[in-house]
Design a protein around this motif. Structure first.
Motif, PDB file in Angstrom:
ATOM      1  N   THR A 163     -11.733   6.450  -9.408  1.00  0.00           N
ATOM      2  CA  THR A 163     -11.023   5.441  -8.302  1.00  0.00           C
ATOM      3  C   THR A 163     -11.477   4.212  -9.318  1.00  0.00           C
ATOM      4  OG1 THR A 163     -13.288   4.901  -7.136  1.00  0.00           O
ATOM      5  CG2 THR A 163     -11.403   6.550  -6.048  1.00  0.00           C
TER       6      THR A 163
ATOM      7  N   ARG B  10       1.425  -1.056  -0.509  1.00  0.00           N
ATOM      8  CA  ARG B  10       0.018  -0.267   0.117  1.00  0.00           C
ATOM      9  C   ARG B  10       1.094   1.423   0.175  1.00  0.00           C
ATOM     10  NH1 ARG B  10      -4.747   2.692   4.449  1.00  0.00           N
ATOM     11  NH2 ARG B  10      -4.897   3.773   3.406  1.00  0.00           N
ATOM     12  N   LEU B  11       0.517   2.091  -1.443  1.00  0.00           N
ATOM     13  CA  LEU B  11       1.647   2.891  -0.730  1.00  0.00           C
ATOM     14  C   LEU B  11       1.161   4.660  -1.546  1.00  0.00           C
ATOM     15  CD1 LEU B  11       4.016   2.484  -3.785  1.00  0.00           C
ATOM     16  CD2 LEU B  11       2.372   0.928  -2.854  1.00  0.00           C
ATOM     17  N   LYS B  12       1.027   5.632  -2.150  1.00  0.00           N
ATOM     18  CA  LYS B  12       1.197   6.536  -2.283  1.00  0.00           C
ATOM     19  C   LYS B  12       2.296   6.848  -3.337  1.00  0.00           C
ATOM     20  CE  LYS B  12      -1.570   9.520  -0.737  1.00  0.00           C
ATOM     21  NZ  LYS B  12      -2.552  10.741   0.443  1.00  0.00           N
TER      22      LYS B  12
ATOM     23  N   VAL C 162      -1.461   9.089  -5.374  1.00  0.00           N
ATOM     24  CA  VAL C 162      -2.610   8.832  -6.153  1.00  0.00           C
ATOM     25  C   VAL C 162      -2.159   7.111  -5.100  1.00  0.00           C
ATOM     26  CG1 VAL C 162      -3.605   7.363  -7.921  1.00  0.00           C
ATOM     27  CG2 VAL C 162      -2.583   9.392  -8.459  1.00  0.00           C
ATOM     28  N   GLU C 163      -3.279   7.148  -4.732  1.00  0.00           N
ATOM     29  CA  GLU C 163      -3.140   5.792  -3.228  1.00  0.00           C
ATOM     30  C   GLU C 163      -3.321   4.760  -4.084  1.00  0.00           C
ATOM     31  OE1 GLU C 163      -6.199   5.873  -0.258  1.00  0.00           O
ATOM     32  OE2 GLU C 163      -4.358   6.960   0.483  1.00  0.00           O
ATOM     33  N   VAL C 164      -2.029   3.111  -3.879  1.00  0.00           N
ATOM     34  CA  VAL C 164      -2.464   2.380  -4.891  1.00  0.00           C
ATOM     35  C   VAL C 164      -2.040   0.974  -3.865  1.00  0.00           C
ATOM     36  CG1 VAL C 164      -2.021   0.572  -6.812  1.00  0.00           C
ATOM     37  CG2 VAL C 164      -1.552   3.433  -6.905  1.00  0.00           C
ATOM     38  N   ALA C 165      -3.472   0.559  -3.561  1.00  0.00           N
ATOM     39  CA  ALA C 165      -3.000  -1.119  -2.924  1.00  0.00           C
ATOM     40  C   ALA C 165      -3.171  -2.332  -3.688  1.00  0.00           C
ATOM     41  CB  ALA C 165      -3.494  -0.635  -1.732  1.00  0.00           C
TER      42      ALA C 165
ATOM     43  N   TYR D 237      -7.831  -0.665   2.476  1.00  0.00           N
ATOM     44  CA  TYR D 237      -7.149  -1.625   2.283  1.00  0.00           C
ATOM     45  C   TYR D 237      -6.453  -2.674   4.031  1.00  0.00           C
ATOM     46  CZ  TYR D 237      -2.521  -4.016   2.121  1.00  0.00           C
ATOM     47  OH  TYR D 237      -1.048  -4.082   2.665  1.00  0.00           O
TER      48      TYR D 237
ATOM     49  N   ASP E 251      -8.500   4.981  -3.858  1.00  0.00           N
ATOM     50  CA  ASP E 251      -8.641   5.211  -2.911  1.00  0.00           C
ATOM     51  C   ASP E 251      -8.402   3.714  -1.926  1.00  0.00           C
ATOM     52  OD1 ASP E 251      -9.936   5.842  -0.037  1.00  0.00           O
ATOM     53  OD2 ASP E 251     -12.105   5.641  -1.662  1.00  0.00           O
ATOM     54  N   ALA E 252      -7.302   3.949  -1.428  1.00  0.00           N
ATOM     55  CA  ALA E 252      -7.174   2.691  -1.048  1.00  0.00           C
ATOM     56  C   ALA E 252      -7.766   2.904   0.749  1.00  0.00           C
ATOM     57  CB  ALA E 252      -5.788   2.557  -0.979  1.00  0.00           C
ATOM     58  N   ARG E 253      -8.220   2.933   0.543  1.00  0.00           N
ATOM     59  CA  ARG E 253      -8.659   3.002   2.374  1.00  0.00           C
ATOM     60  C   ARG E 253      -9.287   2.024   3.397  1.00  0.00           C
ATOM     61  NH1 ARG E 253     -12.719   7.689   3.092  1.00  0.00           N
ATOM     62  NH2 ARG E 253     -12.972   7.412   1.089  1.00  0.00           N
TER      63      ARG E 253
END
Length: 406
Positions: free
Chosen positions: A358, A325-327, A331-334, A383, A379-381
């Motif tokens: 998203t 999980r990173l930004k 941009v959030e990516v998981a 995760y 949007d990786a919330r």
């Protein structure tokens, strides 16, 4: 366990090598091991995962991993700017690049990896860099020309980190990726599309599905452009190669240590080489033939070997946690579990929201209940809610993730 203090040599002081040293310091309450750490860089171990933050206001000291007590610990000898040059297994010694010879009772190879630079013409020109160490970033910072274009060869996780570094230095970043999308290991085609559009809004120019043909020199002999296989020429005052890594295993052949089919010191599930006194951990270790490039698997290896050295029984290395999980460029990516649905009979359920930018996908087992993995872009919330359920019935968070937005 005898009362005699034994000598452990750790060849490498990256994140995995440092975790081993700290685990041993914590668990070895009897002081049964003296540890000699050979650190190739002039810096002690630092957080390589957060390397880009070095160009965003953080110092080398901010990224440093050792606690203050490491250098004053009489059980630990940390030798900076000194690497292992050769191993004599019969004599049980390591010769260093400084020319001295150190005897060992146990040796742990934690030499890490090196950047892969594609064999394209012009790759050695001044103005071409790799993206791996603090020294690399110092060199890139010095060469950066704000307002000018720079090219990163490689559109994976590290490539996007390098592109963000150029952006932080005020340059206009271009990324060239051979695969048809950015971050092909972590995301699928739909996720890559969302990621590409989101980073383009932040000033990144992505050129996917095309190979790098050459680096062109300018009148001053420095890199001035990158030619692509489709005939495109990208202007570039800085070129950064970030197209993957290769394990640092050059000590293997002279010491007659086995290597994995794709490189790395060949070790078993307990990270042991064929020599009972030598282990390998981290990115240089081919565990049952396979190398792992993330920090978490390296930490697991380090913890297991530390326990083995103390006779506490190390845990065998099973299936590694390759979730991320990173930004990247905001941009959030998981990505987690079987993100690409490689399991037979698996089912993919996804939702693409172009308005919000998203993308969410969950992969279920053949029973349509078991969560196998997933991908989140923009949007990786979710995760943190989903990761603990991999291999178990999917939680309500997975169903909410795929429900239409209100």
């Amino acid at each position: 366990m005898t009362g005699k203090t034994r000598t452990l040599v750790v060849a490498g002081h990256g994140m995995a090598g440092h975790r081993l040293v700290e685990e041993l310091r914590t668990l070895d309450t009897a002081g049964s091991w003296r540890v000699v750490v050979l650190a190739e860089e002039p810096h002690a171990a630092y957080d390589r995962v957060a390397l880009s933050s070095y160009l965003d206001g953080r110092s080398a000291a901010d990224l440093s991993l050792p606690a203050p007590g490491l250098t004053s610990d009489p059980r630990v000898s940390l030798r900076l700017a000194t690497a292992a040059a050769s191993i004599d297994r019969a004599a049980r010694t390591v010769t260093t690049t400084a020319g001295d010879t150190i005897g060992y009772d146990a040796l742990v190879l934690a030499t890490g990896s090196k950047p892969f630079v594609p064999p394209v013409p012009g790759r050695d020109l001044p103005g071409c860099f790799t993206y791996r160490t603090l020294a690399d970033l110092d060199a890139i910072r010095e060469a950066a020309a704000p307002g000018r274009p720079g090219v990163v060869v490689g559109g994976g996780l590290l490539g996007l980190e390098a592109a963000n570094a150029l952006r932080l230095l005020g340059m206009e970043p271009h990324v060239v990726e051979l695969a048809p999308r950015l971050m092909p290991v972590q995301v699928d085609a739909a996720g890559g599309g969302v990621l590409g559009r989101r980073v383009a809004q932040r000033g990144l120019h992505a050129h996917c599905g095309v190979a790098t043909a050459s680096v062109q020199a300018g009148p001053d002999g420095r890199a001035a452009g990158v030619s692509l296989a489709d005939g495109t020429v990208l202007e570039a005052s800085v070129v950064v190669f970030s197209a993957g890594v290769r394990p640092r295993d050059e000590l293997a052949a002279p010491a007659d240590l086995d290597r994995g089919e794709r490189g790395g010191f060949l070790v078993d599930a307990l990270c042991r080489t064929q020599d009972s006194r030598i282990w390998a951990i981290g990115e240089c270790a081919a565990v049952s033939g396979r190398c792992h490039g993330l920090a978490a698997p390296g930490y697991r290896m380090a913890e297991s070997v530390a326990r083995q050295l103390l006779g506490l029984g190390g845990e065998a290395f099973g299936e590694p946690d390759m979730s991320t999980r990173l930004k990247l460029l905001g941009v959030e990516v998981a990505s987690f579990g079987d993100a690409h649905a490689g399991t037979a009979g698996s089912l993919e359920l996804s939702r693409l929201d172009e308005t919000r930018g998203t993308y969410a996908k969950v992969v279920l087992g053949a029973d349509c209940r078991t969560l196998l993995g997933g991908i989140l872009v923009g949007d990786a919330r979710a995760y943190a809610d989903l990761l603990p359920y991999v291999g178990r019935p999917a939680p309500s968070a997975a169903h909410r993730l795929l429900a239409p937005a209100s």
